[in-house]
Enzyme design. Structure first.
Site, PDB file in Angstrom:
ATOM      1  N   TYR A  99       6.786  75.750  64.636  1.00 52.63           N
ATOM      2  CA  TYR A  99       6.460  75.947  66.053  1.00 52.63           C
ATOM      3  C   TYR A  99       6.308  74.589  66.728  1.00 52.63           C
ATOM      4  O   TYR A  99       6.766  74.389  67.851  1.00 52.63           O
ATOM      5  CB  TYR A  99       5.165  76.760  66.197  1.00 52.63           C
ATOM      6  CG  TYR A  99       5.265  78.134  65.587  1.00 52.63           C
ATOM      7  CD1 TYR A  99       5.873  79.188  66.267  1.00 52.63           C
ATOM      8  CD2 TYR A  99       4.749  78.402  64.312  1.00 52.63           C
ATOM      9  CE1 TYR A  99       5.970  80.452  65.706  1.00 52.63           C
ATOM     10  CE2 TYR A  99       4.839  79.664  63.750  1.00 52.63           C
ATOM     11  CZ  TYR A  99       5.455  80.684  64.444  1.00 52.63           C
ATOM     12  OH  TYR A  99       5.550  81.934  63.884  1.00 52.63           O
ATOM     13  N   ASN A 127       9.816  87.770  70.813  1.00 53.08           N
ATOM     14  CA  ASN A 127      11.266  87.860  70.742  1.00 53.08           C
ATOM     15  C   ASN A 127      11.656  89.329  70.554  1.00 53.08           C
ATOM     16  O   ASN A 127      11.293  89.933  69.554  1.00 53.08           O
ATOM     17  CB  ASN A 127      11.768  87.010  69.564  1.00 53.08           C
ATOM     18  CG  ASN A 127      13.199  87.295  69.185  1.00 53.08           C
ATOM     19  OD1 ASN A 127      13.995  87.760  69.981  1.00 53.08           O
ATOM     20  ND2 ASN A 127      13.521  87.014  67.934  1.00 53.08           N
ATOM     21  N   CYS A 135      13.653  84.540  64.680  1.00 46.81           N
ATOM     22  CA  CYS A 135      12.258  84.100  64.760  1.00 46.81           C
ATOM     23  C   CYS A 135      11.610  84.007  63.377  1.00 46.81           C
ATOM     24  O   CYS A 135      10.618  83.301  63.203  1.00 46.81           O
ATOM     25  CB  CYS A 135      11.457  85.009  65.688  1.00 46.81           C
ATOM     26  SG  CYS A 135      11.643  86.769  65.356  1.00 46.81           S
ATOM     27  N   HIS A 136      12.192  84.669  62.389  1.00 46.05           N
ATOM     28  CA  HIS A 136      11.659  84.601  61.022  1.00 46.05           C
ATOM     29  C   HIS A 136      11.841  83.210  60.405  1.00 46.05           C
ATOM     30  O   HIS A 136      11.201  82.895  59.413  1.00 46.05           O
ATOM     31  CB  HIS A 136      12.310  85.672  60.134  1.00 46.05           C
ATOM     32  CG  HIS A 136      13.791  85.539  59.996  1.00 46.05           C
ATOM     33  ND1 HIS A 136      14.667  85.995  60.970  1.00 46.05           N
ATOM     34  CD2 HIS A 136      14.557  84.991  59.022  1.00 46.05           C
ATOM     35  CE1 HIS A 136      15.910  85.736  60.581  1.00 46.05           C
ATOM     36  NE2 HIS A 136      15.867  85.125  59.405  1.00 46.05           N
ATOM     37  N   GLU A 162      18.110  84.810  52.786  1.00 46.62           N
ATOM     38  CA  GLU A 162      18.895  83.662  53.243  1.00 46.62           C
ATOM     39  C   GLU A 162      18.815  82.470  52.280  1.00 46.62           C
ATOM     40  O   GLU A 162      19.448  81.444  52.530  1.00 46.62           O
ATOM     41  CB  GLU A 162      18.410  83.212  54.627  1.00 46.62           C
ATOM     42  CG  GLU A 162      18.656  84.222  55.717  1.00 46.62           C
ATOM     43  CD  GLU A 162      18.213  83.728  57.089  1.00 46.62           C
ATOM     44  OE1 GLU A 162      18.004  82.511  57.268  1.00 46.62           O
ATOM     45  OE2 GLU A 162      18.086  84.569  57.993  1.00 46.62           O
TER      46      GLU A 162
END
Length: 167
Positions: A99, A127, A135-136, A162
Protein backbone atom coordinates in the site's frame (compact mmCIF):
# COMPACT_ATOMS: atom_id res chain seq x y z
CA UNK A 1 -29.58 -2.34 -17.23
CA UNK A 2 -27.17 -4.22 -15.02
CA UNK A 3 -26.75 -7.86 -15.95
CA UNK A 4 -25.29 -10.48 -13.67
CA UNK A 5 -24.39 -14.13 -13.42
CA UNK A 6 -22.63 -16.52 -11.08
CA UNK A 7 -19.49 -18.44 -12.02
CA UNK A 8 -18.06 -21.38 -10.12
CA UNK A 9 -14.35 -21.21 -9.25
CA UNK A 10 -12.04 -23.57 -7.37
CA UNK A 11 -12.31 -21.26 -4.34
CA UNK A 12 -15.96 -20.23 -4.11
CA UNK A 13 -18.53 -19.01 -6.62
CA UNK A 14 -18.17 -15.45 -7.86
CA UNK A 15 -20.80 -13.00 -9.00
CA UNK A 16 -20.07 -10.81 -12.00
CA UNK A 17 -21.98 -7.79 -13.22
CA UNK A 18 -21.91 -5.85 -16.46
CA UNK A 19 -23.52 -2.89 -18.11
CA UNK A 20 -23.18 -1.58 -21.67
CA UNK A 21 -21.01 -4.61 -22.52
CA UNK A 22 -18.39 -3.70 -19.92
CA UNK A 23 -17.57 -5.57 -16.73
CA UNK A 24 -18.62 -3.52 -13.70
CA UNK A 25 -18.14 -5.99 -10.88
CA UNK A 26 -16.64 -9.29 -9.77
CA UNK A 27 -17.13 -10.41 -6.17
CA UNK A 28 -16.66 -13.59 -4.20
CA UNK A 29 -20.02 -14.75 -2.90
CA UNK A 30 -20.37 -13.36 0.63
CA UNK A 31 -17.42 -10.98 0.48
CA UNK A 32 -17.19 -7.62 2.22
CA UNK A 33 -18.33 -4.56 0.21
CA UNK A 34 -20.73 -6.50 -2.01
CA UNK A 35 -23.15 -3.94 -3.51
CA UNK A 36 -26.02 -3.11 -1.18
CA UNK A 37 -28.50 -2.40 -3.96
CA UNK A 38 -28.89 -5.26 -6.40
CA UNK A 39 -32.62 -5.10 -6.99
CA UNK A 40 -33.27 -4.61 -10.66
CA UNK A 41 -30.19 -6.59 -11.64
CA UNK A 42 -31.03 -9.13 -14.33
CA UNK A 43 -29.55 -12.62 -14.22
CA UNK A 44 -28.37 -13.19 -17.79
CA UNK A 45 -25.47 -15.65 -18.09
CA UNK A 46 -25.60 -15.26 -21.90
CA UNK A 47 -24.86 -11.52 -21.82
CA UNK A 48 -22.04 -11.13 -24.41
CA UNK A 49 -19.27 -9.76 -22.15
CA UNK A 50 -19.75 -12.69 -19.74
CA UNK A 51 -18.40 -15.15 -22.31
CA UNK A 52 -15.02 -13.36 -22.32
CA UNK A 53 -14.98 -13.07 -18.53
CA UNK A 54 -15.78 -16.77 -18.07
CA UNK A 55 -12.87 -17.71 -20.38
CA UNK A 56 -10.57 -15.28 -18.55
CA UNK A 57 -11.54 -16.73 -15.13
CA UNK A 58 -11.14 -20.31 -16.37
CA UNK A 59 -7.66 -19.55 -17.72
CA UNK A 60 -6.68 -17.67 -14.56
CA UNK A 61 -7.63 -20.56 -12.28
CA UNK A 62 -5.79 -22.93 -14.63
CA UNK A 63 -2.62 -21.08 -13.60
CA UNK A 64 -2.30 -19.06 -16.78
CA UNK A 65 -1.74 -15.32 -17.06
CA UNK A 66 -4.70 -14.25 -19.21
CA UNK A 67 -4.48 -10.95 -21.04
CA UNK A 68 -6.52 -7.96 -19.94
CA UNK A 69 -6.20 -6.36 -23.36
CA UNK A 70 -9.61 -7.38 -24.71
CA UNK A 71 -11.55 -6.87 -21.48
CA UNK A 72 -13.63 -3.74 -21.13
CA UNK A 73 -13.62 -2.77 -17.44
CA UNK A 74 -15.86 -0.04 -16.06
CA UNK A 75 -15.61 -0.07 -12.26
CA UNK A 76 -17.68 2.60 -10.55
CA UNK A 77 -15.69 4.71 -8.12
CA UNK A 78 -14.25 8.10 -7.29
CA UNK A 79 -11.43 9.61 -9.32
CA UNK A 80 -9.00 8.68 -6.52
CA UNK A 81 -10.22 5.07 -6.44
CA UNK A 82 -9.95 4.77 -10.22
CA UNK A 83 -6.41 6.15 -10.07
CA UNK A 84 -5.47 3.48 -7.52
CA UNK A 85 -7.16 0.74 -9.57
CA UNK A 86 -5.19 1.82 -12.66
CA UNK A 87 -2.00 1.24 -10.67
CA UNK A 88 -3.27 -2.18 -9.56
CA UNK A 89 -3.75 -3.15 -13.20
CA UNK A 90 -0.03 -2.56 -13.77
CA UNK A 91 1.12 -5.02 -11.07
CA UNK A 92 2.43 -8.01 -13.03
CA UNK A 93 1.00 -11.49 -12.59
CA UNK A 94 2.86 -13.18 -9.74
CA UNK A 95 4.29 -9.91 -8.40
CA UNK A 96 3.33 -8.02 -5.27
CA UNK A 97 3.62 -4.49 -3.95
CA UNK A 98 2.60 -2.64 -0.80
CA UNK A 99 0.00 0.00 0.00
CA UNK A 100 2.90 2.32 0.83
CA UNK A 101 4.53 1.81 -2.56
CA UNK A 102 1.27 2.64 -4.32
CA UNK A 103 0.94 5.75 -2.12
CA UNK A 104 4.47 6.80 -3.17
CA UNK A 105 3.60 6.35 -6.85
CA UNK A 106 0.46 8.46 -6.47
CA UNK A 107 2.30 11.17 -4.53
CA UNK A 108 5.00 11.34 -7.21
CA UNK A 109 2.42 11.45 -10.01
CA UNK A 110 0.60 14.31 -8.26
CA UNK A 111 3.76 16.20 -7.31
CA UNK A 112 3.19 15.71 -3.58
CA UNK A 113 5.69 14.88 -0.84
CA UNK A 114 3.57 12.02 0.46
CA UNK A 115 0.23 10.26 0.21
CA UNK A 116 -1.66 8.24 2.81
CA UNK A 117 -1.17 4.49 2.55
CA UNK A 118 -4.41 4.14 4.52
CA UNK A 119 -6.30 6.10 1.84
CA UNK A 120 -4.79 3.79 -0.76
CA UNK A 121 -5.87 0.81 1.35
CA UNK A 122 -9.44 2.08 1.39
CA UNK A 123 -9.46 2.39 -2.40
CA UNK A 124 -7.87 -1.03 -2.84
CA UNK A 125 -10.41 -2.58 -0.47
CA UNK A 126 -13.35 -1.13 -2.37
CA UNK A 127 -12.16 -2.43 -5.76
CA UNK A 128 -15.36 -3.79 -7.34
CA UNK A 129 -13.59 -6.06 -9.86
CA UNK A 130 -11.60 -8.50 -7.73
CA UNK A 131 -8.99 -10.78 -9.29
CA UNK A 132 -9.02 -9.00 -12.68
CA UNK A 133 -8.07 -5.70 -11.05
CA UNK A 134 -5.54 -7.50 -8.85
CA UNK A 135 -6.03 -6.04 -5.38
CA UNK A 136 -4.84 -9.39 -3.96
CA UNK A 137 -1.30 -8.45 -5.05
CA UNK A 138 -1.07 -5.66 -2.46
CA UNK A 139 0.55 -6.44 0.89
CA UNK A 140 1.07 -4.65 4.17
CA UNK A 141 4.19 -2.59 4.87
CA UNK A 142 6.20 -5.54 6.18
CA UNK A 143 5.07 -7.85 3.39
CA UNK A 144 2.33 -9.55 5.38
CA UNK A 145 -1.07 -10.49 3.99
CA UNK A 146 -3.64 -7.98 5.10
CA UNK A 147 -6.85 -6.31 4.03
CA UNK A 148 -8.69 -8.37 1.44
CA UNK A 149 -12.47 -7.96 1.08
CA UNK A 150 -12.77 -11.55 -0.15
CA UNK A 151 -10.92 -12.87 2.90
CA UNK A 152 -7.24 -13.40 3.63
CA UNK A 153 -7.59 -17.11 2.80
CA UNK A 154 -8.62 -16.24 -0.75
CA UNK A 155 -5.87 -13.63 -1.10
CA UNK A 156 -3.34 -16.26 -0.04
CA UNK A 157 -4.81 -18.83 -2.46
CA UNK A 158 -4.67 -16.38 -5.39
CA UNK A 159 -1.05 -15.46 -4.65
CA UNK A 160 -0.16 -19.15 -4.32
CA UNK A 161 -1.87 -19.83 -7.68
CA UNK A 162 0.27 -17.09 -9.27
CA UNK A 163 3.38 -18.47 -7.54
CA UNK A 164 3.97 -14.98 -6.15
CA UNK A 165 7.15 -14.38 -4.21
CA UNK A 166 6.17 -12.53 -1.06
CA UNK A 167 8.41 -9.74 0.21
Amino acid sequence: MIYTCEIDTPLVPIIISAENNALTGLWFVGQKYYPAKTEGWINKPTYPVFKEIKVWIKNYFAGKNPSLQDLRLEPAGTDFQREVWEILLKIPYGAVTTYGEIAKQLAEKRGLNSMSAQAVGGAVGHNPISIIIPCHRVLGATGHLTGYAGGIDKKEALLRLEKAVLI
